[in-house]
Design a protein around this motif. Sequence first.
Motif, short mmCIF file in Angstrom:
data_model
loop_
_atom_site.label_atom_id
_atom_site.label_comp_id
_atom_site.label_asym_id
_atom_site.label_seq_id
_atom_site.Cartn_x
_atom_site.Cartn_y
_atom_site.Cartn_z
N GLU A 141 48.04 34.97 38.10
CA GLU A 141 47.79 36.25 38.75
C GLU A 141 46.71 37.06 38.01
O GLU A 141 45.87 37.68 38.63
N THR A 142 46.77 37.00 36.69
CA THR A 142 45.76 37.72 35.90
C THR A 142 44.37 37.16 36.16
O THR A 142 43.42 37.91 36.40
N MET A 143 44.23 35.85 36.13
CA MET A 143 42.92 35.23 36.34
C MET A 143 42.43 35.45 37.77
O MET A 143 41.23 35.65 38.00
N ALA A 144 43.34 35.45 38.73
CA ALA A 144 42.95 35.69 40.12
C ALA A 144 42.42 37.11 40.28
O ALA A 144 41.45 37.35 41.01
N LEU A 145 43.04 38.06 39.59
CA LEU A 145 42.60 39.44 39.67
C LEU A 145 41.22 39.64 39.06
O LEU A 145 40.32 40.21 39.68
N ILE A 146 41.03 39.11 37.85
CA ILE A 146 39.78 39.43 37.15
C ILE A 146 38.59 38.60 37.65
O ILE A 146 37.44 39.00 37.48
N ALA A 147 38.86 37.46 38.31
CA ALA A 147 37.77 36.61 38.82
C ALA A 147 37.55 36.81 40.31
O ALA A 147 36.81 36.05 40.94
N ASP A 148 38.16 37.84 40.86
CA ASP A 148 38.19 38.07 42.31
C ASP A 148 36.83 37.93 42.99
O ASP A 148 36.69 37.25 44.00
N GLU A 149 35.79 38.59 42.46
CA GLU A 149 34.51 38.67 43.18
C GLU A 149 33.36 37.98 42.46
O GLU A 149 32.21 38.13 42.86
N LEU A 150 33.63 37.22 41.43
CA LEU A 150 32.56 36.56 40.68
C LEU A 150 31.75 35.62 41.56
O LEU A 150 30.51 35.65 41.55
N ILE A 151 32.41 34.75 42.31
CA ILE A 151 31.70 33.78 43.15
C ILE A 151 30.91 34.49 44.25
O ILE A 151 29.77 34.12 44.55
N SER A 152 31.50 35.50 44.85
CA SER A 152 30.80 36.28 45.87
C SER A 152 29.53 36.91 45.33
O SER A 152 28.48 36.90 45.98
N ASP A 153 29.61 37.46 44.11
CA ASP A 153 28.43 38.06 43.49
C ASP A 153 27.34 37.03 43.23
O ASP A 153 26.14 37.31 43.37
N ARG A 249 47.43 35.69 46.88
CA ARG A 249 47.93 37.05 47.07
C ARG A 249 47.08 38.07 46.31
O ARG A 249 46.77 39.14 46.82
N VAL A 250 46.70 37.72 45.10
CA VAL A 250 45.93 38.66 44.28
C VAL A 250 44.48 38.73 44.72
O VAL A 250 43.87 39.80 44.75
N ILE A 251 43.90 37.58 45.10
CA ILE A 251 42.49 37.53 45.47
C ILE A 251 42.19 38.40 46.68
O ILE A 251 41.10 38.96 46.80
N THR A 252 43.12 38.53 47.60
CA THR A 252 42.87 39.30 48.81
C THR A 252 42.95 40.81 48.60
O THR A 252 42.69 41.58 49.52
#
Length: 577
Positions: A141-153, A249-252
């Motif tokens: 959950e922590t990694m999903a939160l902090i990496a949420d938009e890296l690929i999009s950027d 759940r976290v990524i969204t």
Amino acid sequence: MDKTIKRLQAYLASPTEPEGKAITALATQEEKRLIKDILSRIERLKAEGMEKALFYDQHLELERAYKTKEITEEEYKNNPLKKAYEEYAQAIPYRVNDLSRPCLMRAIVTAQDYTSAVDKAIKRAEKLIKDIQKATDSNAETMALIADELISDICTLGYRLYRPQEWEEVGAFIVDTTEQINRLYEQIQEPPTDKANDTYYRQIEELQAAKRERVEERESWIYKADRAQSITERILGRIFPEQKPAIRRVITKARQEPEGFYLLAQSHTSNKLSKKLTERMAEPAQFDIYGNGSITEKDFRLFVKGYRELVNGVNETAARLLDSLMITATRNGLQNTLVTLPIKEYLDMRGLKDEKEIRRQAKNDIEALERISFEYKGTGKNKGAWLKVSISGGTVGQIKNGDIIFRFNQDFFESFKVGAGNRYLYMYFPQEALRGNIKENPWKYWLARKISEHKRMNIGKPNEDTISVQTLIDACPNYPTYEKVMSEDRAITRRIIEPFERDLDALNPSISWEYQGLTESPRNYQEFINANIVIHWSTYPDTRQIEAGKKKRARKQQADKEKKREKKGGETQQKGG
């Protein structure tokens, strides 16, 4: 456009081996800096047992404390998760997103084309995500939160680097369409509800729909942009194969601040303070026998204790620090007067690299802010009364363990409340406004601030993106006056007109502009100072909710006035009877 983007585009247009090596070295350096900061913040959270602070929802907690009353105000303010969120956790996802740039910098040197560069950058991002997870032993959950938009950027930045013409063409279309919309607004007759205006409203809606469609079309051209979320899920799924539901759940979860903007509390009083804060004091009448300085303007008075002790008065950097601290406080709903702003985050906000210099600036600026107080005419129960407020809350501001720590006065926060509802008003402030070299563009920040204030105060009105040159010049403290220039070298164009145009240009890509009704720069001072400026935003957050709120309040105010008139009329009849 920032210098790094220009440099990378120049390299792609004409690659050389030495420049390729230099870009790779710069990417390595930037990666190390960002990774070090990310790991340090996560480690501090773990050391204090505050990993849950990453998931702290400041808006939900505000609602629980002040709307639903599920918790008390004291419970809200003293929540240790809240403190850890503000001090360490809040910045972590932004630092991870910043890794998109060094990932692409490495990729463009060895990639054959656009798509392969994005693919290489995504692979590099996956390695960095794995490295962060391994070093911190963070859960899914922590990694999903902090990496949420890296690929999009990475996807968006790759398109901007490899397809600059397409990027600029869409930007030009947005500017042109916005200009057409503004011209249609100018043709709307009073009252706005007149049926004769229906044709204009319909054309405006069509143009707005075309603008949205073009932006969405550009999004469809960005390689893998539509798959960024699923790519992130797959990367994290390879690290945590048994925890995919938690990852999804976290990524969204949506981000809170609109991309490219800060939320900044504002009011009539704060706008006055911003304008007067750095105004030079030189007249003998502005000083008392102790060297304290003051400025008075109608319903506002500014005081600076020991002004003559400050070498150059209150500098513009103090105004930028104040706004940066208030942006941090605004993220917390202005509920905590103690604000912690990491030096590295402040560097990022200002677009600067020299930490030693920013520490020196911040130290001097904190001292200046602690000297400032002001008086303003109150509203509501205090209507007509002069209210005196200090910016500082008494505790000495400091720089400690890499953080700028400043205590605001609660009364200072209260001065931001507006209207009968005693509520805070927020404006969208372009991130570009705080960045850049003050010596190169001394008026850029002030112009952006006034434009942002004007936009927020006039949302939904035909003039929301039209503002006079005179208004903008008045918002720039210490701008050369016509009288002063004429008494010296008479260089009106060089000292007044050209700096104004140059610093408005410096707000690109957030803002572009043009003179209303002029095809070229004004030929003389009178033509210049009497002109209006039309502002074109490359993007701006959805304001429909704000417009609806303004209309609702306007209807309520009108209804209240009518009730008062009816009541007064009834009383008059009774007396007459």
